[in-house]
Design a protein around this motif. Structure first.
Motif, PDB file in Angstrom:
ATOM      1  N   ALA A 109       9.403   2.954 -10.257  1.00 34.78           N
ATOM      2  CA  ALA A 109       8.411   2.046  -9.337  1.00 34.78           C
ATOM      3  C   ALA A 109       9.135   0.637  -9.220  1.00 34.78           C
ATOM      4  CB  ALA A 109       7.170   2.265  -9.971  1.00 34.78           C
ATOM      5  N   VAL A 110       9.433   0.283 -10.609  1.00 32.71           N
ATOM      6  CA  VAL A 110       9.764  -1.459 -10.605  1.00 32.71           C
ATOM      7  C   VAL A 110      11.259  -1.339  -9.665  1.00 32.71           C
ATOM      8  CG1 VAL A 110      10.795  -3.007 -11.866  1.00 32.71           C
ATOM      9  CG2 VAL A 110       8.643  -1.823 -12.708  1.00 32.71           C
ATOM     10  N   GLY A 111      12.086  -0.608  -9.854  1.00 30.45           N
ATOM     11  CA  GLY A 111      13.124  -0.376  -9.000  1.00 30.45           C
ATOM     12  C   GLY A 111      13.080  -0.279  -7.679  1.00 30.45           C
ATOM     13  N   ALA A 112      12.086   0.390  -7.380  1.00 29.28           N
ATOM     14  CA  ALA A 112      11.569   0.673  -5.728  1.00 29.28           C
ATOM     15  C   ALA A 112      10.811  -0.728  -5.176  1.00 29.28           C
ATOM     16  CB  ALA A 112      10.637   1.530  -5.882  1.00 29.28           C
ATOM     17  N   LEU A 113      10.557  -1.664  -6.189  1.00 31.40           N
ATOM     18  CA  LEU A 113      10.314  -2.756  -5.390  1.00 31.40           C
ATOM     19  C   LEU A 113      11.007  -3.637  -4.427  1.00 31.40           C
ATOM     20  CD1 LEU A 113       8.003  -4.494  -8.657  1.00 31.40           C
ATOM     21  CD2 LEU A 113       6.872  -3.694  -6.604  1.00 31.40           C
ATOM     22  N   ALA A 114      12.468  -3.530  -4.934  1.00 28.41           N
ATOM     23  CA  ALA A 114      13.439  -3.978  -4.205  1.00 28.41           C
ATOM     24  C   ALA A 114      13.394  -3.470  -2.463  1.00 28.41           C
ATOM     25  CB  ALA A 114      14.840  -3.870  -4.638  1.00 28.41           C
ATOM     26  N   VAL A 130       4.058  -6.067 -12.190  1.00 29.36           N
ATOM     27  CA  VAL A 130       4.351  -4.859 -13.299  1.00 29.36           C
ATOM     28  C   VAL A 130       3.262  -4.261 -13.869  1.00 29.36           C
ATOM     29  CG1 VAL A 130       5.717  -4.316 -15.495  1.00 29.36           C
ATOM     30  CG2 VAL A 130       6.873  -5.498 -13.292  1.00 29.36           C
ATOM     31  N   PRO A 131       2.155  -5.093 -14.257  1.00 30.27           N
ATOM     32  CA  PRO A 131       0.896  -4.744 -14.619  1.00 30.27           C
ATOM     33  C   PRO A 131       0.199  -3.631 -13.650  1.00 30.27           C
ATOM     34  CG  PRO A 131       0.941  -7.284 -14.967  1.00 30.27           C
ATOM     35  CD  PRO A 131       2.280  -6.730 -14.232  1.00 30.27           C
ATOM     36  N   THR A 132       0.166  -4.000 -12.586  1.00 28.96           N
ATOM     37  CA  THR A 132      -0.407  -3.192 -11.413  1.00 28.96           C
ATOM     38  C   THR A 132       0.315  -1.868 -11.516  1.00 28.96           C
ATOM     39  OG1 THR A 132      -0.772  -5.128 -10.090  1.00 28.96           O
ATOM     40  CG2 THR A 132      -1.262  -3.204  -9.012  1.00 28.96           C
ATOM     41  N   LEU A 133       1.566  -1.739 -11.438  1.00 25.17           N
ATOM     42  CA  LEU A 133       2.263  -0.693 -11.607  1.00 25.17           C
ATOM     43  C   LEU A 133       1.960   0.268 -12.477  1.00 25.17           C
ATOM     44  CD1 LEU A 133       5.772  -1.814  -9.869  1.00 25.17           C
ATOM     45  CD2 LEU A 133       3.868  -0.530  -8.717  1.00 25.17           C
ATOM     46  N   GLU A 140       0.890  -1.238   0.059  1.00 24.27           N
ATOM     47  CA  GLU A 140       0.007   0.064   0.095  1.00 24.27           C
ATOM     48  C   GLU A 140       0.819   1.221   0.027  1.00 24.27           C
ATOM     49  OE1 GLU A 140      -3.081  -0.263  -0.653  1.00 24.27           O
ATOM     50  OE2 GLU A 140      -3.594   2.016  -0.260  1.00 24.27           O
ATOM     51  N   GLN A 141       2.109   1.244   0.631  1.00 28.82           N
ATOM     52  CA  GLN A 141       2.729   2.423   0.781  1.00 28.82           C
ATOM     53  C   GLN A 141       3.279   2.623  -0.876  1.00 28.82           C
ATOM     54  OE1 GLN A 141       3.140   3.284   3.492  1.00 28.82           O
ATOM     55  NE2 GLN A 141       4.429   5.044   3.265  1.00 28.82           N
ATOM     56  N   MET A 142       3.310   1.720  -1.669  1.00 25.99           N
ATOM     57  CA  MET A 142       3.869   2.130  -3.202  1.00 25.99           C
ATOM     58  C   MET A 142       2.729   3.425  -3.811  1.00 25.99           C
ATOM     59  SD  MET A 142       6.313   0.662  -4.403  1.00 25.99           S
ATOM     60  CE  MET A 142       6.425   0.726  -6.299  1.00 25.99           C
ATOM     61  N   ALA A 143       1.399   3.308  -3.272  1.00 28.21           N
ATOM     62  CA  ALA A 143       0.504   4.341  -3.517  1.00 28.21           C
ATOM     63  C   ALA A 143       1.055   5.707  -3.287  1.00 28.21           C
ATOM     64  CB  ALA A 143      -0.876   4.012  -3.205  1.00 28.21           C
ATOM     65  N   ARG A 144       1.837   5.788  -2.283  1.00 26.37           N
ATOM     66  CA  ARG A 144       2.366   7.043  -1.894  1.00 26.37           C
ATOM     67  C   ARG A 144       3.390   7.240  -2.398  1.00 26.37           C
ATOM     68  NH1 ARG A 144       1.209   6.547   4.305  1.00 26.37           N
ATOM     69  NH2 ARG A 144      -1.006   6.295   4.273  1.00 26.37           N
ATOM     70  N   PHE A 145       4.128   6.395  -2.735  1.00 26.40           N
ATOM     71  CA  PHE A 145       5.368   6.722  -3.657  1.00 26.40           C
ATOM     72  C   PHE A 145       4.890   7.312  -5.043  1.00 26.40           C
ATOM     73  CE2 PHE A 145       8.300   4.868  -7.049  1.00 26.40           C
ATOM     74  CZ  PHE A 145       9.697   5.193  -6.376  1.00 26.40           C
ATOM     75  N   PHE A 146       3.864   6.811  -5.520  1.00 30.71           N
ATOM     76  CA  PHE A 146       3.676   7.689  -6.627  1.00 30.71           C
ATOM     77  C   PHE A 146       3.395   9.126  -6.555  1.00 30.71           C
ATOM     78  CE2 PHE A 146       2.979   4.686 -10.278  1.00 30.71           C
ATOM     79  CZ  PHE A 146       3.128   3.448  -9.697  1.00 30.71           C
ATOM     80  N   GLN A 147       2.567   9.513  -5.427  1.00 31.68           N
ATOM     81  CA  GLN A 147       2.398  10.890  -5.219  1.00 31.68           C
ATOM     82  C   GLN A 147       3.727  11.886  -5.085  1.00 31.68           C
ATOM     83  OE1 GLN A 147      -0.920  11.406  -4.378  1.00 31.68           O
ATOM     84  NE2 GLN A 147      -1.133   9.155  -4.278  1.00 31.68           N
TER      85      GLN A 147
END
Ligand code: CMC
Length: 429
Positions: free
Chosen positions: A138-143, A169-172, A116-123
């Protein structure tokens, strides 16, 4: 020494080098010991004659226009199977049995959500950010979110990271799209198949029911199959080179996405559509063909030519058919871009310049028109390519990591800079 060998003469010295033979395709001269034996390097910028690795995943015969995944022709896979079946084939080497397929689909589906924190990353991004810029990050940030699958020496972690990327990856990608158009993110729906779920995440909105069109879903699934892998292309070689240092798989795939972005590679579908729009009318085609042939003009016909295919790209034929199917389903009768594309293809294929240089339409020529008709903006085209190619990158990365002879990729160079000279203090320069 292998059964075959080849002699190389350099500076009056002749050395015998082993020749390796694959299942099909050209033999390779193994130059691994050339430097030790002669003191010389080989020189092949752009790798036009250099095999960078052994691989059992994908085979291309560019002269004949053949593309095989694990031995199966691309047209058969695109016609009879679905994208996740091709993913399984690329990863495991064989087509799945029904129960293996069901299990694989289930495992991919159970990994579709992102932290869920990924959504904030997008902001943190501007709303007008190019979605490929967002994808690289975003894909690099998955690590940073999935620490428990970054140990590349652990086979189980490698497989979990692989499933996570195919699923996430499709979700991102859908999130990158929603973010740029200012709509809320749509969570994955695991009751839907892989491609329908992607369409839903891209086009559904919370206030309305979104009905998946099975023709469009099947067409996009086929587009994913066509882009799933393409042996040692620039982005795959990037993934392998990044991975050869032991970098984690999320970082490696992010590197692949960065490379894919370029207009000579995955960015060509976006560039091809922009070019068709710029040409605008069939009357202007001769002007653009003339520009493409002019040595002093950097303009190229985007969607034409390929480093390996010196014949019709087998993916382009399927793409052309899919394009017509999608336009028919959507009731697009007189698409001006399609009209320009068909005429441009006809003229280019009968032009001496293109014939002599063996420049045929590639997969990207018709994919842009198809994706545009489906409702994707041009900035998303390369992102869709990245969604599909993720499995190819992962399969190639895994193959490399699991090869016991694997070592860090480290090319040599022909140095053309200054020879040794002494430092001159600032005041004396
Ligand atoms: N339009 C006009 N002339 C071209 C084109 C083109 N699209 N592509 C190549 N040529 C000419 C080029 O000028 C050169 O002429 P000459 O020998 O007189 O100097 C000759 O053909 C060979 O070109 P090259 O650049 O040495 O060939 P390459 O193998 O390095 O390049 C390519 C392959 C795909 C980068 C190139 O054909 C190109 O830039 N095409 C347009 C971009 C494109 O559609 N890319 C998508 C590739 S398929 C999807 C993917 O795999 O990512």
């Amino acid at each position: 020494m292998s059964a075959k060998s080849g002699n190389v003469s350099l500076g009056g010295k002749t050395v015998e080098l082993p020749v390796k033979t694959g299942t099909i395709g050209p033999d390779v001269l193994d130059i691994g010991k050339l430097y030790a034996q002669t003191g010389a390097f080989t020189y092949d910028p752009g790798f036009t004659s250099t095999a960078s690795c052994e691989s059992a995943i994908t085979y291309i015969d560019g002269d004949e226009g053949v593309l095989l995944h694990r031995g199966y022709p691309i047209d058969q896979l695109a016609e009879h199977g679905d994208f996740l079946e091709t993913c399984y084939l690329l990863l495991y080497g064989e087509l799945p049995t029904p129960s293996q397929k069901a299990d694989f689909d289930y495992r991919v589906q159970r990994h579709t959500m992102v932290h869920e924190q990924m959504a904030r990353f997008f902001q943190g991004f501007r709303r007008d950010a190019h979605p490929m810029a967002v994808m690289v990050a975003a894909v690099g940030a998955l690590a940073a979110f999935y620490h428990d699958s970054t140990d590349i020496t652990d086979e189980k972690q490698r497989m979990i990271a692989s499933m996570r990327m195919i699923a996430k990856v499709p979700t991102l990608a859908a999130m990158a799209y929603k973010y740029t158009i200012g709509q809320p993110f749509v969570y994955p729906k695991n009751s839907l198949d892989y491609t329908s779920n992607f369409l839903n995440m891209c086009f559904a909105v919370p206030c309305e029911e979104y009905k998946i069109n099975p023709v469009l879903s099947r067409a996009l699934d086929r587009i994913f199959i066509l882009h799933a892998d393409h042996e040692q292309n620039a982005s795959t070689s990037t993934v392998r080179l990044a991975g050869s240092s032991g970098a984690n798989p999320f970082a490696c795939i992010a590197a692949g996405i960065a490379c894919l972005w370029g207009p000579a590679h995955g960015g060509a579908n976006e560039a091809a559509l922009k070019m068709l729009a710029e040409i605008g009318h069939i009357d202007r085609i001769p002007e653009y063909v003339k520009k493409a042939k002019d040595k002093n003009d950097p303009f190229r016909l985007m969607g034409f030519g390929h480093r390996v295919y010196k014949n019709y790209d087998p993916r382009a034929k399927i793409m052309q058919k899919t394009c017509h199917e999608v336009l028919a389903e959507l009731g697009v009768k007189d698409d001006p871009l399609l009209e320009v594309a068909v005429e441009l293809e006809r003229i280019a294929l009968s032009d001496e310049y293109f014939i002599e240089k063996k420049l045929y339409p590639n997969v990207d020529f018709y994919s842009g028109i198809t994706l545009k008709a489906m409702g994707f903006p041009t900035s998303m085209f390369t992102v869709l390519f990245a969604v599909a190619r993720t499995v190819g990158w992962i399969a190639q990365w895994k193959e490399m990591i699991e090869d016991p002879t694997q070592k860090i990729g480290r090319p040599r160079q022909l140095y053309t800079g200054a020879a040794l000279r002494d430092y001159v203090p600032t005041g004396k320069r």
